[in-house]
Every structure is written in structure tokens, then in C-alpha cells.
Design a protein around this motif. Structure first.
Motif, PDB file in Angstrom:
ATOM      1  N   SER A 275       0.828  -1.207   0.000  1.00  0.00           N
ATOM      2  CA  SER A 275       0.000   0.000   0.000  1.00  0.00           C
ATOM      3  C   SER A 275       0.865   1.261   0.000  1.00  0.00           C
ATOM      4  CB  SER A 275      -0.944   0.009   1.211  1.00  0.00           C
ATOM      5  OG  SER A 275      -0.218   0.207   2.409  1.00  0.00           O
ATOM      6  N   LYS A 276       2.147   1.105   0.330  1.00  0.00           N
ATOM      7  CA  LYS A 276       3.074   2.242   0.345  1.00  0.00           C
ATOM      8  C   LYS A 276       3.887   2.348  -0.944  1.00  0.00           C
ATOM      9  CE  LYS A 276       3.408   2.438   5.317  1.00  0.00           C
ATOM     10  NZ  LYS A 276       4.283   2.369   6.479  1.00  0.00           N
ATOM     11  N   GLY A 277       3.670   1.434  -1.873  1.00  0.00           N
ATOM     12  CA  GLY A 277       4.357   1.529  -3.157  1.00  0.00           C
ATOM     13  C   GLY A 277       4.946   0.211  -3.616  1.00  0.00           C
ATOM     14  N   PRO A 278       5.584   0.248  -4.791  1.00  0.00           N
ATOM     15  CA  PRO A 278       6.157  -0.972  -5.362  1.00  0.00           C
ATOM     16  C   PRO A 278       7.350  -1.467  -4.560  1.00  0.00           C
ATOM     17  CG  PRO A 278       6.736   0.931  -6.690  1.00  0.00           C
ATOM     18  CD  PRO A 278       5.793   1.415  -5.638  1.00  0.00           C
ATOM     19  N   LEU A 279       7.732  -2.695  -4.826  1.00  0.00           N
ATOM     20  CA  LEU A 279       8.906  -3.284  -4.194  1.00  0.00           C
ATOM     21  C   LEU A 279      10.043  -3.319  -5.208  1.00  0.00           C
ATOM     22  CD1 LEU A 279      10.410  -4.885  -1.991  1.00  0.00           C
ATOM     23  CD2 LEU A 279       9.355  -6.946  -2.931  1.00  0.00           C
ATOM     24  N   LYS A 280      11.174  -2.776  -4.822  1.00  0.00           N
ATOM     25  CA  LYS A 280      12.387  -2.821  -5.639  1.00  0.00           C
ATOM     26  C   LYS A 280      13.539  -3.091  -4.686  1.00  0.00           C
ATOM     27  CE  LYS A 280      10.608   0.577  -8.894  1.00  0.00           C
ATOM     28  NZ  LYS A 280      10.807   1.874  -9.527  1.00  0.00           N
ATOM     29  N   MET A 281      14.230  -4.204  -4.885  1.00  0.00           N
ATOM     30  CA  MET A 281      15.338  -4.541  -3.984  1.00  0.00           C
ATOM     31  C   MET A 281      16.370  -5.400  -4.677  1.00  0.00           C
ATOM     32  SD  MET A 281      14.610  -8.136  -2.308  1.00  0.00           S
ATOM     33  CE  MET A 281      15.965  -7.953  -1.318  1.00  0.00           C
ATOM     34  N   ILE A 282      17.578  -5.381  -4.136  1.00  0.00           N
ATOM     35  CA  ILE A 282      18.623  -6.307  -4.549  1.00  0.00           C
ATOM     36  C   ILE A 282      19.149  -7.001  -3.304  1.00  0.00           C
ATOM     37  CG2 ILE A 282      19.289  -5.015  -6.606  1.00  0.00           C
ATOM     38  CD1 ILE A 282      21.773  -4.086  -5.041  1.00  0.00           C
ATOM     39  N   SER A 283      19.635  -8.218  -3.466  1.00  0.00           N
ATOM     40  CA  SER A 283      20.248  -8.932  -2.345  1.00  0.00           C
ATOM     41  C   SER A 283      21.557  -9.552  -2.833  1.00  0.00           C
ATOM     42  CB  SER A 283      19.299  -9.974  -1.757  1.00  0.00           C
ATOM     43  OG  SER A 283      19.021 -10.995  -2.659  1.00  0.00           O
ATOM     44  N   PRO A 284      22.657  -8.857  -2.560  1.00  0.00           N
ATOM     45  CA  PRO A 284      23.972  -9.387  -2.938  1.00  0.00           C
ATOM     46  C   PRO A 284      24.521 -10.299  -1.843  1.00  0.00           C
ATOM     47  CG  PRO A 284      24.205  -7.169  -2.094  1.00  0.00           C
ATOM     48  CD  PRO A 284      22.732  -7.500  -2.059  1.00  0.00           C
ATOM     49  N   GLY A 285      25.393 -11.209  -2.224  1.00  0.00           N
ATOM     50  CA  GLY A 285      26.053 -12.051  -1.229  1.00  0.00           C
ATOM     51  C   GLY A 285      26.932 -13.097  -1.861  1.00  0.00           C
ATOM     52  N   VAL A 286      27.782 -13.687  -1.040  1.00  0.00           N
ATOM     53  CA  VAL A 286      28.631 -14.788  -1.476  1.00  0.00           C
ATOM     54  C   VAL A 286      27.833 -16.071  -1.343  1.00  0.00           C
ATOM     55  CG1 VAL A 286      30.773 -16.054  -1.023  1.00  0.00           C
ATOM     56  CG2 VAL A 286      30.709 -13.582  -0.753  1.00  0.00           C
ATOM     57  N   VAL A 287      27.910 -16.927  -2.355  1.00  0.00           N
ATOM     58  CA  VAL A 287      27.206 -18.204  -2.340  1.00  0.00           C
ATOM     59  C   VAL A 287      28.173 -19.335  -2.669  1.00  0.00           C
ATOM     60  CG1 VAL A 287      24.973 -17.179  -2.889  1.00  0.00           C
ATOM     61  CG2 VAL A 287      26.438 -17.970  -4.731  1.00  0.00           C
ATOM     62  N   PHE A 288      27.770 -20.541  -2.304  1.00  0.00           N
ATOM     63  CA  PHE A 288      28.627 -21.713  -2.455  1.00  0.00           C
ATOM     64  C   PHE A 288      27.830 -22.838  -3.101  1.00  0.00           C
ATOM     65  CE2 PHE A 288      29.762 -19.226   1.190  1.00  0.00           C
ATOM     66  CZ  PHE A 288      31.147 -19.124   1.115  1.00  0.00           C
ATOM     67  N   ARG A 289      28.422 -23.455  -4.105  1.00  0.00           N
ATOM     68  CA  ARG A 289      27.792 -24.614  -4.739  1.00  0.00           C
ATOM     69  C   ARG A 289      28.876 -25.647  -5.018  1.00  0.00           C
ATOM     70  NH1 ARG A 289      23.813 -21.506  -8.915  1.00  0.00           N
ATOM     71  NH2 ARG A 289      22.664 -20.388  -7.322  1.00  0.00           N
ATOM     72  N   ARG A 290      28.497 -26.890  -4.874  1.00  0.00           N
ATOM     73  CA  ARG A 290      29.432 -27.969  -5.143  1.00  0.00           C
ATOM     74  C   ARG A 290      29.573 -28.081  -6.650  1.00  0.00           C
ATOM     75  NH1 ARG A 290      28.422 -34.101  -3.840  1.00  0.00           N
ATOM     76  NH2 ARG A 290      26.697 -33.476  -5.145  1.00  0.00           N
ATOM     77  N   ASP A 291      30.581 -27.430  -7.185  1.00  0.00           N
ATOM     78  CA  ASP A 291      30.768 -27.347  -8.627  1.00  0.00           C
ATOM     79  C   ASP A 291      32.254 -27.492  -8.933  1.00  0.00           C
ATOM     80  OD1 ASP A 291      30.098 -27.020 -11.284  1.00  0.00           O
ATOM     81  OD2 ASP A 291      29.227 -25.037 -11.033  1.00  0.00           O
ATOM     82  N   THR A 292      32.575 -27.968 -10.092  1.00  0.00           N
ATOM     83  CA  THR A 292      33.964 -28.090 -10.505  1.00  0.00           C
ATOM     84  C   THR A 292      34.435 -26.747 -11.047  1.00  0.00           C
ATOM     85  OG1 THR A 292      33.586 -30.411 -11.057  1.00  0.00           O
ATOM     86  CG2 THR A 292      35.545 -29.366 -11.995  1.00  0.00           C
ATOM     87  N   ASP A 293      35.538 -26.253 -10.511  1.00  0.00           N
ATOM     88  CA  ASP A 293      36.063 -24.969 -10.964  1.00  0.00           C
ATOM     89  C   ASP A 293      36.622 -25.079 -12.380  1.00  0.00           C
ATOM     90  OD1 ASP A 293      35.438 -24.008  -8.474  1.00  0.00           O
ATOM     91  OD2 ASP A 293      37.492 -23.774  -7.776  1.00  0.00           O
ATOM     92  N   ASP A 294      36.255 -24.102 -13.219  1.00  0.00           N
ATOM     93  CA  ASP A 294      36.802 -23.966 -14.567  1.00  0.00           C
ATOM     94  C   ASP A 294      36.749 -22.476 -14.903  1.00  0.00           C
ATOM     95  OD1 ASP A 294      34.248 -23.299 -15.680  1.00  0.00           O
ATOM     96  OD2 ASP A 294      33.806 -25.392 -16.100  1.00  0.00           O
TER      97      ASP A 294
END
Length: 136
Positions: A31-50
Motif C-alpha cells: 500500500s506504500k508503493g512498489p517493491l524494488k530490492m537487490i540482495s547481494p552475497g557470497v554463495v557456495f555450490r558444489r561445482d567443478t572450478d573452470d
């Protein structure tokens, strides 16, 4: 749908920054207006580095909820972000894709920073590097 990176059976390293969006959606007063946001952060996934993947990387998720938001708004935002982060010489390309949380969904690629779009081993000869998934 992701390979997760567990420290113990009870401790999971963060695989994405989406939970911040859910918490913000629950608290936002539309009721106070639209939502606009970002959420930055470091994440981790079990992945092979390349050259284009890593088990640890910085992720920035954004969400906009308002009337008349279109795919053109998304593409414009991604182009501005790309130019601010990497420079004006980089182009953005959107390719149709599937993500269970958006429809329509796209993969966003930018000009390969190693070869400037000419094609090399890093971009597998395409001239493009996939940098993110997105959708409406």
C-alpha cells in the motif's frame, strides 16, 4: 535442483541469495508503493572450478514488483548493470531458458571479456559468457 555444499549433515553453505527476497516480500507493505530490492552475497555450490564456474562466487539477485513491468525493463536493467560493472564495450544477449521460479525465463550472456567477442577457449568459440539467469 542444485548441487549443495554441506559442511555437516545439518550445516549447508548458502547456495543462493533468494531467501532474502522471500523475507522482504513477507514484510513489504504494497500500500506504500512498489517493491524494488537487490540482495547481494557470497554463495557456495558444489561445482567443478573452470574458467566460467566456481564453487564460491558473488551473486546479486534483484526483484521488482510494480504495475506494467516488462521484459524490456529487465533487459534495460541488465544492460545498465553490465555497463557499470564491466564497461560500455560489453553487450548483453538474452536466450530463452527455464527456471522454476520465473516465466518467461532467460539466460543472460555478455561479450567474452577474454576475446572481446571474437571466440576463444574461455567462451568455447561463441564470443559470449553466460553470467546469469533471469526472468519475469
Amino acid at each position: 535442483l542444485q548441487d549443495t555444499f554441506y559442511i555437516t549433515k545439518e550445516i549447508l553453505m548458502r547456495t543462493h541469495t533468494s531467501p532474502m527476497q522471500a523475507r522482504t516480500l513477507e514484510k513489504h507493505d504494497f500500500s506504500k508503493g512498489p517493491l524494488k530490492m537487490i540482495s547481494p552475497g557470497v554463495v557456495f555450490r558444489r561445482d567443478t572450478d573452470d574458467p566460467t564456474h566456481s564453487h564460491q562466487f558473488h551473486q546479486v539477485e534483484g526483484i521488482v514488483i510494480d504495475k506494467h513491468i516488462t521484459m524490456a525493463d529487465l533487459k534495460g536493467t541488465l544492460e545498465v548493470m553490465t555497463h557499470k560493472l564491466f564497461g560500455d564495450k560489453f553487450k548483453v544477449r538474452l536466450r530463452p531458458s527455464y527456471f522454476p521460479f520465473t516465466e518467461p525465463s532467460v539466460e543472460a550472456d555478455i561479450t567474452c571479456m577474454n576475446c572481446n567477442g571474437k571466440g576463444c577457449d574461455v567462451c568455447k568459440g561463441s564470443g559470449w559468457i553466460e553470467v546469469l539467469g533471469a526472468g519475469v
